[in-house]
Design an enzyme around this catalytic site. Sequence first.
Site, PDB file in Angstrom:
ATOM      1  N   GLY A  48       0.843  -1.199   0.000  1.00 34.12           N
ATOM      2  CA  GLY A  48       0.000   0.000   0.000  1.00 34.12           C
ATOM      3  C   GLY A  48       0.871   1.239   0.000  1.00 34.12           C
ATOM      4  N   ASN A  88      -6.146   0.386   1.884  1.00 29.76           N
ATOM      5  CA  ASN A  88      -7.390   1.082   2.201  1.00 29.76           C
ATOM      6  C   ASN A  88      -8.407   0.148   2.866  1.00 29.76           C
ATOM      7  OD1 ASN A  88      -6.705   0.266  -0.470  1.00 29.76           O
ATOM      8  ND2 ASN A  88      -8.745   0.824  -1.168  1.00 29.76           N
ATOM      9  N   THR A  91     -15.548   2.074   3.903  1.00 30.39           N
ATOM     10  CA  THR A  91     -16.826   1.558   4.395  1.00 30.39           C
ATOM     11  C   THR A  91     -17.456   0.675   3.316  1.00 30.39           C
ATOM     12  OG1 THR A  91     -17.062   3.609   5.640  1.00 30.39           O
ATOM     13  CG2 THR A  91     -19.056   2.315   5.332  1.00 30.39           C
ATOM     14  N   GLU A 131      -1.677   3.681  12.816  1.00 30.16           N
ATOM     15  CA  GLU A 131      -1.004   4.943  12.510  1.00 30.16           C
ATOM     16  C   GLU A 131      -1.870   6.120  12.974  1.00 30.16           C
ATOM     17  OE1 GLU A 131       2.153   5.537  11.561  1.00 30.16           O
ATOM     18  OE2 GLU A 131       1.358   7.460  12.188  1.00 30.16           O
ATOM     19  N   LYS A 156      -7.283   2.570  18.271  1.00 28.36           N
ATOM     20  CA  LYS A 156      -7.202   3.419  17.072  1.00 28.36           C
ATOM     21  C   LYS A 156      -8.591   3.957  16.715  1.00 28.36           C
ATOM     22  CE  LYS A 156      -6.180   5.480  13.410  1.00 28.36           C
ATOM     23  NZ  LYS A 156      -5.506   6.756  13.371  1.00 28.36           N
ATOM     24  N   LEU A 157      -9.589   3.070  16.675  1.00 28.65           N
ATOM     25  CA  LEU A 157     -10.951   3.525  16.354  1.00 28.65           C
ATOM     26  C   LEU A 157     -11.431   4.522  17.406  1.00 28.65           C
ATOM     27  CD1 LEU A 157     -12.834   0.230  15.317  1.00 28.65           C
ATOM     28  CD2 LEU A 157     -11.858   1.973  13.836  1.00 28.65           C
ATOM     29  N   ARG A 168      -8.441  19.746  32.013  1.00 32.91           N
ATOM     30  CA  ARG A 168      -9.109  18.462  31.789  1.00 32.91           C
ATOM     31  C   ARG A 168      -9.683  18.396  30.380  1.00 32.91           C
ATOM     32  NH1 ARG A 168     -13.245  18.818  36.533  1.00 32.91           N
ATOM     33  NH2 ARG A 168     -13.292  20.877  35.554  1.00 32.91           N
ATOM     34  N   PHE A 170     -16.031  18.097  10.037  1.00 29.37           N
ATOM     35  CA  PHE A 170     -14.826  17.323   9.763  1.00 29.37           C
ATOM     36  C   PHE A 170     -14.933  16.566   8.450  1.00 29.37           C
ATOM     37  CE2 PHE A 170     -17.285  14.619  12.802  1.00 29.37           C
ATOM     38  CZ  PHE A 170     -17.481  13.493  12.015  1.00 29.37           C
ATOM     39  N   CYS A 193     -10.763   9.364   7.388  1.00 26.68           N
ATOM     40  CA  CYS A 193     -10.788   8.495   8.576  1.00 26.68           C
ATOM     41  C   CYS A 193     -11.981   8.661   9.513  1.00 26.68           C
ATOM     42  CB  CYS A 193      -9.503   8.712   9.363  1.00 26.68           C
ATOM     43  SG  CYS A 193      -8.046   8.205   8.448  1.00 26.68           S
ATOM     44  N   LYS A 201     -15.560   7.213   8.526  1.00 23.17           N
ATOM     45  CA  LYS A 201     -15.415   5.769   8.298  1.00 23.17           C
ATOM     46  C   LYS A 201     -15.171   5.022   9.616  1.00 23.17           C
ATOM     47  CE  LYS A 201     -11.106   4.500   6.776  1.00 23.17           C
ATOM     48  NZ  LYS A 201     -10.477   3.561   7.687  1.00 23.17           N
TER      49      LYS A 201
HETATM   50  P1  NAD Z   1      -4.892   4.989   0.260  1.00 21.74           P
HETATM   51  O1  NAD Z   1      -6.141   4.661  -0.457  1.00 21.74           O
HETATM   52  O2  NAD Z   1      -4.255   6.324   0.085  1.00 21.74           O
HETATM   53  O3  NAD Z   1      -3.777   3.888  -0.088  1.00 21.74           O
HETATM   54  C1  NAD Z   1      -4.008   2.513  -0.052  1.00 21.74           C
HETATM   55  C2  NAD Z   1      -3.199   1.874  -1.186  1.00 21.74           C
HETATM   56  O4  NAD Z   1      -3.262   0.450  -1.065  1.00 21.74           O
HETATM   57  C3  NAD Z   1      -3.723   2.182  -2.594  1.00 21.74           C
HETATM   58  O5  NAD Z   1      -2.696   2.819  -3.339  1.00 21.74           O
HETATM   59  C4  NAD Z   1      -4.105   0.811  -3.182  1.00 21.74           C
HETATM   60  O6  NAD Z   1      -3.830   0.707  -4.564  1.00 21.74           O
HETATM   61  C5  NAD Z   1      -3.214  -0.120  -2.377  1.00 21.74           C
HETATM   62  N1  NAD Z   1      -3.689  -1.513  -2.333  1.00 21.74           N
HETATM   63  C6  NAD Z   1      -4.919  -1.987  -2.009  1.00 21.74           C
HETATM   64  N2  NAD Z   1      -4.929  -3.335  -2.021  1.00 21.74           N
HETATM   65  C7  NAD Z   1      -3.681  -3.729  -2.364  1.00 21.74           C
HETATM   66  C8  NAD Z   1      -3.071  -5.005  -2.525  1.00 21.74           C
HETATM   67  N3  NAD Z   1      -3.747  -6.133  -2.299  1.00 21.74           N
HETATM   68  N4  NAD Z   1      -1.772  -5.054  -2.910  1.00 21.74           N
HETATM   69  C9  NAD Z   1      -1.068  -3.913  -3.118  1.00 21.74           C
HETATM   70  N5  NAD Z   1      -1.599  -2.686  -2.957  1.00 21.74           N
HETATM   71  C10 NAD Z   1      -2.886  -2.584  -2.579  1.00 21.74           C
HETATM   72  O7  NAD Z   1      -5.216   4.742   1.813  1.00 21.74           O
HETATM   73  P2  NAD Z   1      -4.526   5.470   3.070  1.00 21.74           P
HETATM   74  O8  NAD Z   1      -5.134   6.805   3.303  1.00 21.74           O
HETATM   75  O9  NAD Z   1      -3.058   5.328   2.963  1.00 21.74           O
HETATM   76  O10 NAD Z   1      -5.057   4.552   4.273  1.00 21.74           O
HETATM   77  C11 NAD Z   1      -4.549   3.243   4.471  1.00 21.74           C
HETATM   78  C12 NAD Z   1      -5.033   2.769   5.828  1.00 21.74           C
HETATM   79  O11 NAD Z   1      -4.485   3.603   6.858  1.00 21.74           O
HETATM   80  C13 NAD Z   1      -6.549   2.814   6.020  1.00 21.74           C
HETATM   81  O12 NAD Z   1      -6.942   1.728   6.818  1.00 21.74           O
HETATM   82  C14 NAD Z   1      -6.767   4.097   6.790  1.00 21.74           C
HETATM   83  O13 NAD Z   1      -7.927   4.066   7.585  1.00 21.74           O
HETATM   84  C15 NAD Z   1      -5.538   4.150   7.675  1.00 21.74           C
HETATM   85  N6  NAD Z   1      -5.115   5.494   8.092  1.00 21.74           N
HETATM   86  C16 NAD Z   1      -5.173   6.542   7.227  1.00 21.74           C
HETATM   87  C17 NAD Z   1      -4.726   7.801   7.636  1.00 21.74           C
HETATM   88  C18 NAD Z   1      -4.762   8.990   6.706  1.00 21.74           C
HETATM   89  O14 NAD Z   1      -4.506  10.088   7.176  1.00 21.74           O
HETATM   90  N7  NAD Z   1      -5.034   8.824   5.435  1.00 21.74           N
HETATM   91  C19 NAD Z   1      -4.206   7.981   8.921  1.00 21.74           C
HETATM   92  C20 NAD Z   1      -4.143   6.877   9.765  1.00 21.74           C
HETATM   93  C21 NAD Z   1      -4.604   5.638   9.348  1.00 21.74           C
HETATM   94  C1  UDX Z   2      -7.204  12.222  11.643  1.00 22.92           C
HETATM   95  C2  UDX Z   2      -6.556  12.061  13.024  1.00 22.92           C
HETATM   96  O1  UDX Z   2      -6.241  13.357  13.546  1.00 22.92           O
HETATM   97  C3  UDX Z   2      -5.283  11.226  12.927  1.00 22.92           C
HETATM   98  O2  UDX Z   2      -4.750  10.989  14.230  1.00 22.92           O
HETATM   99  C4  UDX Z   2      -5.634   9.891  12.286  1.00 22.92           C
HETATM  100  O3  UDX Z   2      -4.470   9.096  12.145  1.00 22.92           O
HETATM  101  C5  UDX Z   2      -6.289  10.096  10.928  1.00 22.92           C
HETATM  102  O4  UDX Z   2      -7.458  10.934  11.077  1.00 22.92           O
HETATM  103  P1  UDX Z   2      -6.750  13.724   9.516  1.00 22.92           P
HETATM  104  O5  UDX Z   2      -8.104  13.285   9.110  1.00 22.92           O
HETATM  105  O6  UDX Z   2      -5.635  13.604   8.550  1.00 22.92           O
HETATM  106  O7  UDX Z   2      -6.292  12.939  10.836  1.00 22.92           O
HETATM  107  O8  UDX Z   2      -6.787  15.271   9.946  1.00 22.92           O
HETATM  108  P2  UDX Z   2      -7.283  16.054  11.255  1.00 22.92           P
HETATM  109  O9  UDX Z   2      -6.298  17.102  11.542  1.00 22.92           O
HETATM  110  O10 UDX Z   2      -7.643  15.155  12.351  1.00 22.92           O
HETATM  111  O11 UDX Z   2      -8.588  16.780  10.721  1.00 22.92           O
HETATM  112  C6  UDX Z   2      -9.778  16.072  10.403  1.00 22.92           C
HETATM  113  C7  UDX Z   2     -10.872  17.060  10.076  1.00 22.92           C
HETATM  114  O12 UDX Z   2     -11.274  17.779  11.233  1.00 22.92           O
HETATM  115  C8  UDX Z   2     -10.454  18.116   9.040  1.00 22.92           C
HETATM  116  O13 UDX Z   2     -11.525  18.347   8.149  1.00 22.92           O
HETATM  117  C9  UDX Z   2     -10.178  19.338   9.895  1.00 22.92           C
HETATM  118  O14 UDX Z   2     -10.340  20.540   9.195  1.00 22.92           O
HETATM  119  C10 UDX Z   2     -11.227  19.169  10.977  1.00 22.92           C
HETATM  120  N1  UDX Z   2     -10.890  19.878  12.233  1.00 22.92           N
HETATM  121  C11 UDX Z   2      -9.785  19.523  12.938  1.00 22.92           C
HETATM  122  C12 UDX Z   2     -11.725  20.883  12.700  1.00 22.92           C
HETATM  123  O15 UDX Z   2     -12.742  21.216  12.068  1.00 22.92           O
HETATM  124  N2  UDX Z   2     -11.407  21.498  13.879  1.00 22.92           N
HETATM  125  C13 UDX Z   2     -10.321  21.169  14.619  1.00 22.92           C
HETATM  126  O16 UDX Z   2     -10.115  21.778  15.692  1.00 22.92           O
HETATM  127  C14 UDX Z   2      -9.475  20.146  14.131  1.00 22.92           C
END
Ligand code: NAD
Ligand code: UDX
Length: 478
Positions: free
Chosen positions: A10, A92, A95, A168, A223-224, A263, A275, A279, A282
């Site tokens: 990924g 990825n 949902t 992450e 994480k959730l 607090r 927001f 993430c 979902k």
């Molecule tokens: P993304 O869609 O940007 O990337 C996922 C990649 O995986 C895609 O490029 C896809 O082609 C590849 N992929 C899917 N199946 C595959 C396979 N079988 N073999 C090889 N490649 C494959 O997704 P993302 O935003 O990087 O999120 C990945 C995970 O991390 C999700 O579970 C998400 O919830 C979690 N996460 C995302 C964030 C964020 O800020 N985006 C933060 C923390 C956690």
């Molecule tokens: C979030 C979590 O913060 C991160 O820890 C997790 O790994 C992935 O999901 P991200 O979605 O990348 O990260 O950005 P984040 O800064 O959390 O913002 C999410 C949304 O909330 C954005 O649309 C942002 O504009 C909004 N936001 C954030 C507000 O409206 N107010 C705030 O005070 C903070």
Amino acid sequence: MRIKNICCIGAGYVGGPTMAVFADKCPHIQIEVVDLNEEKISNWNNKDLTKLPVYEPGLGEIIQRCRGRNLHFSNSIKEKIEAADMVFISVNTPTKTKGIGAGKASDLKWVEACARQVAKYAKGHTVVVEKSTLPVRTAETIMSILHSSKSGHNDNMQTTFNVLSNPEFLAEGTAIKDLENPDRVLIGGENHDAIKSLTEIYQNWVPKNKILTTNIWSSELAKLTANAFLAQRISSINSISALCETTGADIREVSRAIGSDSRIGSKFLDSGPGFGGSCFKKDILNLVYLAEYFGLPEIANFWEAVVHLNKWHQHRISKLIVKKLLGTVIGKKICILGFAFKANTNDTRESASINICKDLIEEGAILFINDPKVRPSQISIDLDKEENTNLKKIKDQNFLNNYEGEWCFEKNILSAAEGADAIVLLTEWENYTKIDWIDIGRRMRKPSWVFDSRSVISKEKVLEANLNLWKIGDGTLK
Ligand code: NAD
Ligand code: UDX
């Protein structure tokens, strides 16, 4: 067990930046990032760093330092899994759109496919790390796939596995900073040696007291829960901003007052357009599904309300724009500032701009959309509507009134403001805070409105320019 070869499946928003920082901090480890998507891999390998598939401040410099040294991007999934002693699953987990749990449960088909690939190709002892955000107890599924095909094809070598959860917590736009200096690293697992091998990698740059180890289910659920708590704060503050607007209070003052209670804390209390991001929605819906699945409807309803409030809040903003623009926006030019879900990212997934722009187009408005990093082709996908580039060629702005419910992309903010009835700021990009409102005011059609959903522009300067202003949660404005 010292890890020498990592394969990350990924190459998305998480896999790419995370492995770039791993490679930067651990020059002794070879890191291979693989993906099914050929175009994405080719962009990760592009010499022109502006073509990287992910925009993150600081990422380009790290890629330049590590790519070709101990960081590689490829589509050779089989080969790289074979050579790895640790495999990260960073794919990825959207949902589900159909079947049992549609609209709430996570679709784990990509995770399952990865587990099958690892089961098939891994050689020797392999530690499999869940990096994707997963429903609690997914490790069980992964383990059952890995163990069921343990005898596999792997010639003479005996293949064995351990599974760890290492969610992450990076936020987009600050990914590099978050990865280099995390609040904590969470490692869930049952096997001491596997936990130690991953801990040792992080210890190359993260202090030991920030590396938390738990059982695997606590790690998955934490994480959730972290995302649910963060999103809940935003819905809470956004609910109060609506109340501020009707009572004469100011949300920034309320945020400051409550945030100074240690607090509660001062972070994540900025009221905005709701927001977005891939993430929060979902992951909360996933939590809702799990609560329903385990027979806990009250818990499901509690968390689902966070998502309902967010959606309601976005439509509230669209409705108030129409109301202030004299009850109709048909044929009116509206300049949209910002399409990304937050500043400093090119990601538009679940961006509030999508719902608000869709509402305004549905009402008949002509949108001129600006964003420093999002491409028009992405906006077209998100709005499910082609861009009408002819709109930009129209010299007499009054002629725009012959159109209804269209949009185009406009790089130049001044041109986007020309003859516009309103400017709607939806993403807090820094350049929007430097706009010369006197100049903009001269170009707009009167009466002209500025809607600041992020509370980032100077109230005094907008009012000085004789523009009407609505600012989120500001009950002192009429
Ligand atoms: P993304 O869609 O940007 O990337 C996922 C990649 O995986 C895609 O490029 C896809 O082609 C590849 N992929 C899917 N199946 C595959 C396979 N079988 N073999 C090889 N490649 C494959 O997704 P993302 O935003 O990087 O999120 C990945 C995970 O991390 C999700 O579970 C998400 O919830 C979690 N996460 C995302 C964030 C964020 O800020 N985006 C933060 C923390 C956690
Ligand atoms: C979030 C979590 O913060 C991160 O820890 C997790 O790994 C992935 O999901 P991200 O979605 O990348 O990260 O950005 P984040 O800064 O959390 O913002 C999410 C949304 O909330 C954005 O649309 C942002 O504009 C909004 N936001 C954030 C507000 O409206 N107010 C705030 O005070 C903070």
